[in-house]
Design a protein around this motif. Structure first.
Motif, mmCIF file in Angstrom:
data_model
loop_
_atom_site.group_PDB
_atom_site.id
_atom_site.type_symbol
_atom_site.label_atom_id
_atom_site.label_comp_id
_atom_site.label_asym_id
_atom_site.label_seq_id
_atom_site.Cartn_x
_atom_site.Cartn_y
_atom_site.Cartn_z
ATOM 1 N N PRO A 13 0.845 -1.209 0.000
ATOM 2 C CA PRO A 13 0.000 0.000 0.000
ATOM 3 C C PRO A 13 0.876 1.254 0.000
ATOM 4 C CG PRO A 13 -0.045 -1.084 2.144
ATOM 5 C CD PRO A 13 0.731 -1.970 1.229
ATOM 6 N N LYS A 14 0.329 2.315 -0.550
ATOM 7 C CA LYS A 14 1.036 3.592 -0.592
ATOM 8 C C LYS A 14 1.302 4.066 0.830
ATOM 9 C CE LYS A 14 0.609 8.272 -2.324
ATOM 10 N NZ LYS A 14 -0.206 9.216 -3.086
ATOM 11 N N SER A 15 2.516 4.561 1.062
ATOM 12 C CA SER A 15 2.905 5.020 2.396
ATOM 13 C C SER A 15 3.405 6.456 2.293
ATOM 14 C CB SER A 15 4.022 4.120 2.949
ATOM 15 O OG SER A 15 4.639 4.740 4.057
ATOM 16 N N VAL A 43 8.659 1.311 -6.114
ATOM 17 C CA VAL A 43 8.898 0.546 -4.896
ATOM 18 C C VAL A 43 8.034 -0.696 -5.011
ATOM 19 C CG1 VAL A 43 8.754 0.546 -2.387
ATOM 20 C CG2 VAL A 43 9.243 2.686 -3.604
ATOM 21 N N GLU A 44 8.693 -1.851 -4.954
ATOM 22 C CA GLU A 44 7.960 -3.095 -5.158
ATOM 23 C C GLU A 44 8.303 -4.083 -4.057
ATOM 24 O OE1 GLU A 44 7.454 -6.473 -8.653
ATOM 25 O OE2 GLU A 44 8.588 -4.657 -9.042
ATOM 26 N N ALA A 45 7.291 -4.742 -3.525
ATOM 27 C CA ALA A 45 7.502 -5.787 -2.527
ATOM 28 C C ALA A 45 7.459 -7.131 -3.234
ATOM 29 C CB ALA A 45 6.422 -5.725 -1.457
ATOM 30 N N GLU A 46 8.480 -7.930 -2.971
ATOM 31 C CA GLU A 46 8.499 -9.284 -3.512
ATOM 32 C C GLU A 46 7.515 -10.128 -2.710
ATOM 33 O OE1 GLU A 46 10.277 -10.217 -6.189
ATOM 34 O OE2 GLU A 46 11.063 -8.182 -6.385
ATOM 35 N N HIS A 47 7.278 -11.344 -3.135
ATOM 36 C CA HIS A 47 6.344 -12.230 -2.431
ATOM 37 C C HIS A 47 6.816 -12.472 -1.007
ATOM 38 C CE1 HIS A 47 4.284 -12.971 -6.146
ATOM 39 N NE2 HIS A 47 5.425 -13.288 -6.725
ATOM 40 N N ASN A 54 8.820 -9.224 3.837
ATOM 41 C CA ASN A 54 8.922 -8.841 2.437
ATOM 42 C C ASN A 54 10.334 -8.412 2.077
ATOM 43 O OD1 ASN A 54 6.286 -9.298 1.743
ATOM 44 N ND2 ASN A 54 5.629 -7.193 2.059
ATOM 45 N N GLN A 55 10.719 -8.713 0.867
ATOM 46 C CA GLN A 55 11.970 -8.226 0.301
ATOM 47 C C GLN A 55 11.583 -7.090 -0.644
ATOM 48 O OE1 GLN A 55 15.280 -9.591 0.733
ATOM 49 N NE2 GLN A 55 14.291 -10.543 2.482
ATOM 50 N N TYR A 56 12.278 -5.958 -0.567
ATOM 51 C CA TYR A 56 11.900 -4.781 -1.353
ATOM 52 C C TYR A 56 12.842 -4.560 -2.523
ATOM 53 C CZ TYR A 56 8.748 -3.896 2.442
ATOM 54 O OH TYR A 56 7.752 -4.023 3.375
ATOM 55 N N HIS A 57 12.255 -4.200 -3.616
ATOM 56 C CA HIS A 57 12.967 -3.912 -4.864
ATOM 57 C C HIS A 57 12.708 -2.441 -5.178
ATOM 58 C CE1 HIS A 57 13.644 -5.058 -9.349
ATOM 59 N NE2 HIS A 57 13.965 -3.815 -9.119
ATOM 60 N N ILE A 58 13.774 -1.657 -5.313
ATOM 61 C CA ILE A 58 13.665 -0.236 -5.622
ATOM 62 C C ILE A 58 14.265 -0.016 -7.002
ATOM 63 C CG2 ILE A 58 14.265 2.111 -4.904
ATOM 64 C CD1 ILE A 58 12.638 0.544 -2.788
ATOM 65 N N ARG A 59 13.533 0.648 -7.860
ATOM 66 C CA ARG A 59 14.024 0.980 -9.201
ATOM 67 C C ARG A 59 13.885 2.483 -9.386
ATOM 68 N NH1 ARG A 59 14.129 -1.292 -14.809
ATOM 69 N NH2 ARG A 59 13.784 0.508 -16.149
ATOM 70 N N ILE A 60 14.987 3.108 -9.835
ATOM 71 C CA ILE A 60 15.007 4.553 -10.054
ATOM 72 C C ILE A 60 15.415 4.794 -11.500
ATOM 73 C CG2 ILE A 60 15.973 6.761 -9.325
ATOM 74 C CD1 ILE A 60 16.836 5.301 -6.700
ATOM 75 N N ASP A 61 14.591 5.533 -12.225
ATOM 76 C CA ASP A 61 14.904 5.942 -13.606
ATOM 77 C C ASP A 61 15.120 7.446 -13.588
ATOM 78 O OD1 ASP A 61 14.498 3.373 -14.845
ATOM 79 O OD2 ASP A 61 12.357 3.688 -14.556
ATOM 80 N N ILE A 62 16.328 7.878 -13.944
ATOM 81 C CA ILE A 62 16.669 9.301 -13.962
ATOM 82 C C ILE A 62 16.992 9.685 -15.401
ATOM 83 C CG2 ILE A 62 18.317 11.049 -13.188
ATOM 84 C CD1 ILE A 62 18.748 9.301 -10.682
ATOM 85 N N LYS A 78 19.892 -10.770 1.253
ATOM 86 C CA LYS A 78 20.311 -9.930 2.367
ATOM 87 C C LYS A 78 19.114 -9.563 3.239
ATOM 88 C CE LYS A 78 24.335 -7.993 0.171
ATOM 89 N NZ LYS A 78 25.074 -6.807 -0.156
ATOM 90 N N GLN A 79 19.199 -9.864 4.512
ATOM 91 C CA GLN A 79 18.122 -9.547 5.439
ATOM 92 C C GLN A 79 17.905 -8.041 5.557
ATOM 93 O OE1 GLN A 79 16.583 -11.542 8.199
ATOM 94 N NE2 GLN A 79 16.962 -13.447 7.137
ATOM 95 N N ALA A 80 18.947 -7.259 5.339
ATOM 96 C CA ALA A 80 18.840 -5.808 5.478
ATOM 97 C C ALA A 80 17.785 -5.233 4.545
ATOM 98 C CB ALA A 80 20.185 -5.147 5.212
ATOM 99 N N TYR A 81 17.544 -5.888 3.423
ATOM 100 C CA TYR A 81 16.590 -5.355 2.465
ATOM 101 C C TYR A 81 15.157 -5.751 2.781
ATOM 102 C CZ TYR A 81 20.523 -3.458 0.136
ATOM 103 O OH TYR A 81 21.642 -2.730 -0.130
ATOM 104 N N GLU A 82 14.962 -6.325 3.954
ATOM 105 C CA GLU A 82 13.610 -6.477 4.457
ATOM 106 C C GLU A 82 13.131 -5.132 4.985
ATOM 107 O OE1 GLU A 82 13.123 -9.658 7.215
ATOM 108 O OE2 GLU A 82 14.155 -11.074 5.921
ATOM 109 N N ASP A 83 14.060 -4.229 5.242
ATOM 110 C CA ASP A 83 13.735 -2.881 5.694
ATOM 111 C C ASP A 83 13.667 -1.965 4.468
ATOM 112 O OD1 ASP A 83 13.673 -0.274 6.671
ATOM 113 O OD2 ASP A 83 15.048 -0.709 8.316
ATOM 114 N N ILE A 84 12.499 -1.438 4.203
ATOM 115 C CA ILE A 84 12.293 -0.629 3.004
ATOM 116 C C ILE A 84 13.173 0.629 3.003
ATOM 117 C CG2 ILE A 84 10.336 0.682 3.906
ATOM 118 C CD1 ILE A 84 9.099 0.345 1.064
#
Length: 136
Positions: A13-15, A43-47, A54-62, A78-84
């Motif tokens: 959900p949007k935060s 910002v995408e949450a994996e399954h 959740n594992q988070y995937h961040i994509r930035i297009d500049i 990496k467990q660290a990427y459970e933190d958005i």
């Protein structure tokens, strides 16, 4: 930026807090590199996993006047990427590095290798173990 920042959430959900952090990071990038024309952040949450969150995937297009940079941070192991927020921080750190590299190239501060001279052999003297060539 000429085109307003676009933030997309997929699978979560949007935060407002996450969106505010992304806007803060984009503002810092704009102060660092003034020629950013547009920025899109996904910002995408994996399954969900049974033993992990959740594992988070961040994509930035500049988009800049001469190049589009794509930064994608996806680390399943990496467990660290459970933190958005850690995922966002690392993605924007990578974006800053790519912008720094791009700025160095634009300023001409990148080491270039001398091109090897290309020539044509015009005469061989096998008995003397050498020859002559002409540069093109």
């Amino acid at each position: 930026m000429q085109i307003p920042l676009q933030i997309t959430f997929r699978g979560i959900p949007k935060s407002e807090a996450v969106e505010a952090r992304i806007r803060e990071k984009v503002d810092k990038l704009e102060r660092f590199h003034t020629h950013i024309m547009s920025c899109r952040v996904a910002v995408e949450a994996e399954h969900q996993h049974h033993h992990q969150g959740n594992q988070y995937h961040i994509r930035i297009d500049i988009t800049t006047p001469r190049k589009e940079l794509v930064i994608s941070r996806e680390h399943h192991d990496k467990q660290a990427y459970e933190d958005i927020y850690v995922a966002i921080r690392d993605a924007f750190d990578a974006a800053k590095r790519q912008l720094e590299d791009y700025a160095r190239v634009q300023r001409g501060h990148v080491k270039t290798h001398d091109l090897q001279a290309i020539g044509t052999v015009v005469r061989l003297l096998p008995e003397k173990d050498h020859g002559f060539y002409c540069f093109v």
